[in-house]
Design a protein around this motif. Structure first.
Motif, PDB file in Angstrom:
ATOM      1  N   VAL A 149      -3.086  -7.673   0.477  1.00 44.99           N
ATOM      2  CA  VAL A 149      -3.598  -7.490   1.713  1.00 44.99           C
ATOM      3  C   VAL A 149      -4.721  -8.703   1.522  1.00 44.99           C
ATOM      4  O   VAL A 149      -5.597  -8.678   0.755  1.00 44.99           O
ATOM      5  N   ARG A 152      -9.048 -10.601   5.572  1.00 45.09           N
ATOM      6  CA  ARG A 152      -9.275 -10.312   7.020  1.00 45.09           C
ATOM      7  C   ARG A 152      -8.548  -9.047   7.335  1.00 45.09           C
ATOM      8  O   ARG A 152      -9.174  -8.439   8.139  1.00 45.09           O
ATOM      9  N   ALA A 153      -7.359  -8.510   6.826  1.00 49.55           N
ATOM     10  CA  ALA A 153      -6.862  -7.186   7.087  1.00 49.55           C
ATOM     11  C   ALA A 153      -8.057  -6.246   6.478  1.00 49.55           C
ATOM     12  O   ALA A 153      -7.850  -5.196   7.404  1.00 49.55           O
ATOM     13  N   ASN A 156     -10.580  -5.760   9.181  1.00 49.34           N
ATOM     14  CA  ASN A 156     -10.376  -5.171  10.407  1.00 49.34           C
ATOM     15  C   ASN A 156     -10.143  -3.654  10.165  1.00 49.34           C
ATOM     16  O   ASN A 156     -10.748  -2.934  10.952  1.00 49.34           O
TER      17      ASN A 156
END
Ligand code: ATP
Ligand code: MG
Length: 227
Positions: A149, A152-153, A156
């Motif tokens: 992962v 950035r994910a 979010n």
């Protein structure tokens, strides 16, 4: 002296694993740590029965709904940190432990994002805050996240939770064989055999970063009290 509870009524959210990682990391830094093992499966007590438990980690497994308040109070007098591994239900024992905590960590599986248990814990914390007439610092720790992962994910997911008014630890607990294997082999991440377990260094870095964040949360909430 700070009391850190791990709570989420959802079973298998990663409470026990994350609690043990934090205890080990604080002990590695030289602190005396008591773990109150209130998980009916007693995983941490079983781990302590294997060879290699650091001397500065004490396990208190003789705890009931009636004794938890006294048990936490006593441990807080003797130890620099008290870590409470709670059962996967929303019981009076869980509510009492939350009411006494300086920080509540809510482990939540990042992969499934099953937030229902987390939301229930947060409602429980809000009730305890009202009863105690004080803020109880708390935050979600995403667990069993994929090593792949991207940050950035993760950001979010954190932003989504933040919009719902929920604070999230920046360091997720990644899915690692090393974290599972601790419960089979005993000892700490530092004593696992690299020939048998992969990516121990990454697991150590992960635990270290999470513990660092917990310490800075504790520090900033204490400063907020003083200020
Ligand atoms: N970061 C991780 N990496 C690998 N395996 C993990 C990780 N976190 C949890 N697990 C595994 O997931 C399962 C559930 O984790 P754990 O026992 O920590 O959850 P729990 O919230 O304490 O569960 P319960 O509600 O039953 O007490 C265990 O088999 C554990 O080994
Ligand atoms: Mg558990």
């Amino acid at each position: 002296m700070p009391i850190i509870s791990f709570a989420n009524p959802k079973g298998g959210a990663g409470k026990t694993t994350t609690a043990l990682l934090l205890a080990m990391e604080l002990a590695e830094r030289g602190a005396g740590v008591t773990v109150i093992d209130a998980d009916p499966e007693r995983w941490i007590s079983q781990w302590a029965g294997l060879p290699g438990k650091p001397d500065n980690i004490t396990i208190q497994s003789d705890v009931t709904e009636e004794s938890i308040v006294e048990c936490i109070d006593e441990a807080a007098q003797d130890s620099q940190f008290v870590i409470v591994d709670l059962e996967g239900t929303a019981s009076l024992m869980v509510a009492n432990a939350i009411g006494m905590s300086d920080l509540v960590v809510i482990p939540l599986q990042g992969s499934s994002m099953d937030a229902k248990g987390g939301a229930k814990t947060i409602r429980l914390i809000r009730n305890q805050e009202r009863l105690a007439r004080r803020k109880i610092p708390h935050g979600v720790a995403l667990t069993r996240t994929s090593a792949a992962v991207t940050s950035r994910a993760m950001k979010n997911v954190q932003a989504q939770l933040a919009r719902a008014g929920i604070e999230v630890f920046q360091t997720p607990i990644v899915e690692r064989a090393a974290f599972r294997d601790l419960f089979d082999y005993g000892g700490t991440l530092a004593t696992l055999d690299p020939a048998l377990v992969s990516n121990i260094d990454k697991a150590q870095a992960n635990a270290r970063s999470f513990a660092g964040e917990v310490l800075s949360w504790l520090k900033s909430s204490r400063m907020a009290e003083v200020g």
